[in-house]
Scaffold this motif. Structure first.
Motif, short mmCIF file in Angstrom:
data_model
loop_
_atom_site.label_atom_id
_atom_site.label_comp_id
_atom_site.label_asym_id
_atom_site.label_seq_id
_atom_site.Cartn_x
_atom_site.Cartn_y
_atom_site.Cartn_z
N ASN B 73 79.43 37.48 64.98
CA ASN B 73 79.31 38.91 64.72
C ASN B 73 78.57 39.66 65.82
O ASN B 73 78.32 40.86 65.68
N VAL B 75 77.76 41.63 69.34
CA VAL B 75 78.53 42.52 70.21
C VAL B 75 78.66 41.80 71.54
O VAL B 75 77.73 41.74 72.33
N MET B 140 69.36 43.61 69.90
CA MET B 140 70.22 44.49 69.11
C MET B 140 71.65 43.98 69.05
O MET B 140 72.37 44.26 68.09
N ALA B 141 72.09 43.23 70.07
CA ALA B 141 73.48 42.81 70.09
C ALA B 141 73.71 41.53 69.30
O ALA B 141 74.84 41.23 68.94
N SER B 143 73.03 40.63 66.33
CA SER B 143 73.22 40.82 64.90
C SER B 143 72.48 39.75 64.10
O SER B 143 73.04 39.00 63.33
#
Lengths: 184, 331
Positions: B73, B75, B140-141, B143
Motif C-alpha cells: 500500500n 506510494v 508518509m509514503a 503507509s
C-alpha cells in the motif's frame, strides 16, 4: 554553453514538477513535486549570480513546504487519492486559465518592450548579502517593518486562538484520568 | 586556469569527496559500535578481520544482497526516492565546505572546496535542512502508523530546531561580517586565542545542541525512537534503501563536525606546531567522537521535552545572545 544547459535543465524540471503539483490527485505526490519545484527554482538564482537569494529560496521553501506537509498529514490519508468534487469544471478552467494568461502578459510585456531596467544595479565589490541588506534597510525599510509587524500579529492571534489551556500539561491530565479510572 | 582545466579539476574533486566521505560514513558505523562498546564495557565487533575492522564490508555485502521490499500500500515512487534524497543532500551540502587548507600537488595549486560561493554557511545549512525531507517522505509514503508518527516528529523537529541553528550562528556571523566559510576561517587565523568559541561560547553550545537535533542523534533521535515507535520512518525499509538513510546521517554528522570546527574552533589554521590540515582532521574527529560519547551518556528525551527545550530555553537564549552581541559590537 553550460549556463544554457543548466537553464534548460532547471526549467524543464521545474515545469514538470509544477505540472505534477497541479494535476496529481494524490496529496503526497503534489506536495513532493511542489517541494522539488521550489528547490529547483533556486537554480535560476544561482545562474544569475544571486547566491544569497538562491540559498534563501532553498531555506524558506524547505520550511514552508514542510509546514504544508504537516497540514496534509493531519487532514488526509496521504497514501490515497483525494476525491475532488468540482461543480463547474469549465468555469474553473476558464478562470484559472485567464488569470495565468494575464500574469504572463503582465510580466512579459516590459521585457518585449525593452522597458526593463535595474533600479538598484549591483555595484562592483559589494557582495550579495550586503547589497540585499542595503536596499532592505534603506529604500524598503517601512514595508519590511510592516511585514514583520503583520507576522507578529498573526503569530499572537494564532497563539491566542490555539492555546486556551496552555498552562495545563496534557500528559499529566491523561495520567490524572488514569488514576481516577483506577480508583473507581 | 582554463575552462577545461577547471571542469576536470571540479570533477576530480567531486569524485574524491564522494568516494572519501561515503567510505568515511561507512567506517563511522564501525567506530560508533566500537566506541559504544568501549563505554559499555563490551568488545563490540571482533570476528570479521583484525579487531572487527572488516565488519563494515560484511555489513555492506549484507545490505546490498538483501531483498528490496516495497510494501503493497505504499506510494511507490516516493517510497523509493526518499532514501536517495537523504544521501544526496548530505553530499551536496559538502560541496561548499572547505575541507583542507590550500595545498600544492604536482605543481598545481588545489583549493579543496568544490564550489567557493560567498554564502557558504547558509548553503550548507539549507541543504542539510532540506535533507529532512527524506525521513518525512519515507514516513508518509510507507503507509505505516509508526512511519507516519516518525514523519510527524520530523516536521516538528525540523521547523523548531532550524530556528535555533539560524539564531545561534547569527552572532558569530555578526562578528566576522561575512557568510563565506573561508572568510570565517581566516578571521580566526591569529592562533588559539582567536577562536570564535572564546568570544561566543553560548552560540557554540546552542549550535551543537541544535546540530544533534538536525542530524537526528541520540538525545534527540525521536524520529526512529526504537522504544516508542519501532523504527519510526525507517520501519518499512530494508536492504540498501535502509542503508542509504544511515550513510546520509553519518555524512551529515561529518559535515556538522566541519561546520562547527570552521566556525567556532579555528578551522584549518595552524594550531601551534600542528599544521592546519591535520588540525582540522583532529577537530572533526573529536566532534565525531563527541557525538558518540553523548549517545552513550544520555537517555532519549520525550517529544514534549524536546519542544520545551527548543522554544522555552534555547530560542530565548539564542535571541539574547544575538542582542548582546549586537550591543557589544555597537559600543
Amino acid at each position: 554553453m553550460f549556463e544554457a544547459i543548466a537553464f534548460y535543465t532547471f526549467s524543464a524540471i521545474t515545469i514538470v514538477m509544477f505540472w505534477i503539483t497541479v494535476t496529481s490527485k494524490n496529496a503526497l505526490y503534489a506536495m513532493s513535486a511542489l517541494a522539488a519545484g521550489m528547490i529547483m527554482i533556486s537554480g535560476f538564482f544561482f545562474l544569475l549570480d544571486a547566491d544569497f537569494l538562491g540559498v534563501v529560496q532553498i531555506i524558506v521553501y524547505t520550511g514552508a513546504v514542510m509546514a504544508l506537509y504537516a497540514f496534509g498529514m493531519m487532514f488526509f490519508d496521504t497514501t490515497r487519492d483525494v476525491k475532488e468534487r468540482v461543480r463547474a469544471p469549465k468555469l474553473v478552467f476558464l478562470l484559472s486559465g485567464m488569470t495565468a494568461l494575464v500574469l504572463v502578459i503582465a510580466l512579459v510585456a516590459p521585457i518585449l518592450g525593452d522597458h526593463i531596467e535595474a533600479l538598484y544595479p549591483m555595484k562592483e565589490g559589494i557582495e550579495n548579502p550586503q547589497a540585499v541588506g542595503v536596499v532592505l534597510f534603506t529604500k524598503y525599510l517601512v514595508p519590511f517593518e510592516v511585514a514583520a509587524v503583520m507576522l507578529l500579529v498573526a503569530m499572537i492571534a494564532g497563539i491566542v486562538l490555539a492555546g486556551k489551556k496552555m498552562d495545563e500539561s496534557l500528559t499529566l491530565k491523561v495520567e490524572d484520568e488514569f488514576t481516577q479510572k483506577g480508583a473507581q | 586556469m582554463t575552462t577545461t582545466g577547471f571542469i576536470i579539476a571540479t570533477i576530480i574533486k567531486i569524485l574524491v569527496v564522494l568516494g572519501l566521505f561515503s567510505a568515511l560514513a561507512g567506517f563511522g558505523t564501525y567506530l560508533e559500535r566500537k566506541v559504544l562498546a568501549f563505554m559499555q564495557r563490551r568488545l563490540g565487533p571482533m570476528h570479521v578481520g583484525p579487531y572487527g575492522v572488516l565488519q563494515v564490508l560484511a555489513d555492506g555485502i549484507k545490505l546490498f544482497t538483501k531483498e528490496d521490499i516495497i510494501p503493497q500500500n505504499a506510494v511507490k515512487p516516493i517510497f523509493m526516492i526518499a532514501p536517495i534524497i537523504g544521501a544526496a543532500t548530505a553530499f551536496i551540502a559538502l560541496a561548499a565546505v572547505p575541507i583542507l587548507p590550500e595545498f600544492e600537488i604536482f605543481g598545481v595549486k588545489v583549493h579543496p572546496i568544490i564550489a567557493d560561493i560567498n554564502v557558504g554557511v547558509l548553503f550548507v545549512l539549507g541543504v542539510m535542512a532540506s535533507g529532512l525531507f527524506a525521513p518525512l517522505l519515507a514516513g508518509m509514503a510507507s503507509s505505516n502508523k509508526w512511519g507516519l508518527l516518525g514523519a510527524a516528529r520530523t516536521a516538528i523537529q525540523l521547523l523548531s530546531y532550524e530556528v535555533v541553528t539560524g539564531l545561534s550562528i547569527l552572532a558569530p556571523l555578526m562578528l566576522v561580517g561575512s557568510l563565506s566559510l573561508i572568510d570565517i576561517n581566516n578571521y580566526q587565523s591569529g592562533g588559539f586565542t582567536d577562536w570564535i568559541v572564546w568570544s561566543q561560547p553560548v552560540a557554540f553550545v546552542l549550535f551543537l545542541i541544535a546540530g544533534f537535533a538536525e542530524t537526528n542523534r541520540t538525545p534527540f533521535d525521536l524520529l526512529e525512537h526504537e522504544a516508542e515507535i519501532v523504527s519510526g520512518y525507517a520501519t518499512e525499509y530494508s536492504g540498501m534503501r535502509w542503508g542509504m538513510f544511515f550513510i546520509g546521517e553519518y555524512a551529515n554528522m561529518i559535515t556538522l563536525g566541519f561546520l562547527a570546527s570552521l566556525i567556532f574552533l579555528g578551522g584549518f589554521n595552524d594550531w601551534g606546531f600542528i599544521p592546519g590540515g591535520l588540525a582540522i582532521v583532529l577537530k572533526v574527529s573529536f566532534l565525531f567522537f563527541f557525538f558518540l560519547w553523548t549517545r552513550a551518556a544520555w537517555p532519549h528525551v520525550r517529544p514534549d521535552q524536546l519542544m520545551w527545550l527548543c522554544w522555552k530555553v534555547l530560542m530565548p537564549i539564542a535571541v539574547l545572545n544575538v542582542v548582546v552581541t549586537g550591543i557589544v559590537l555597537m559600543m
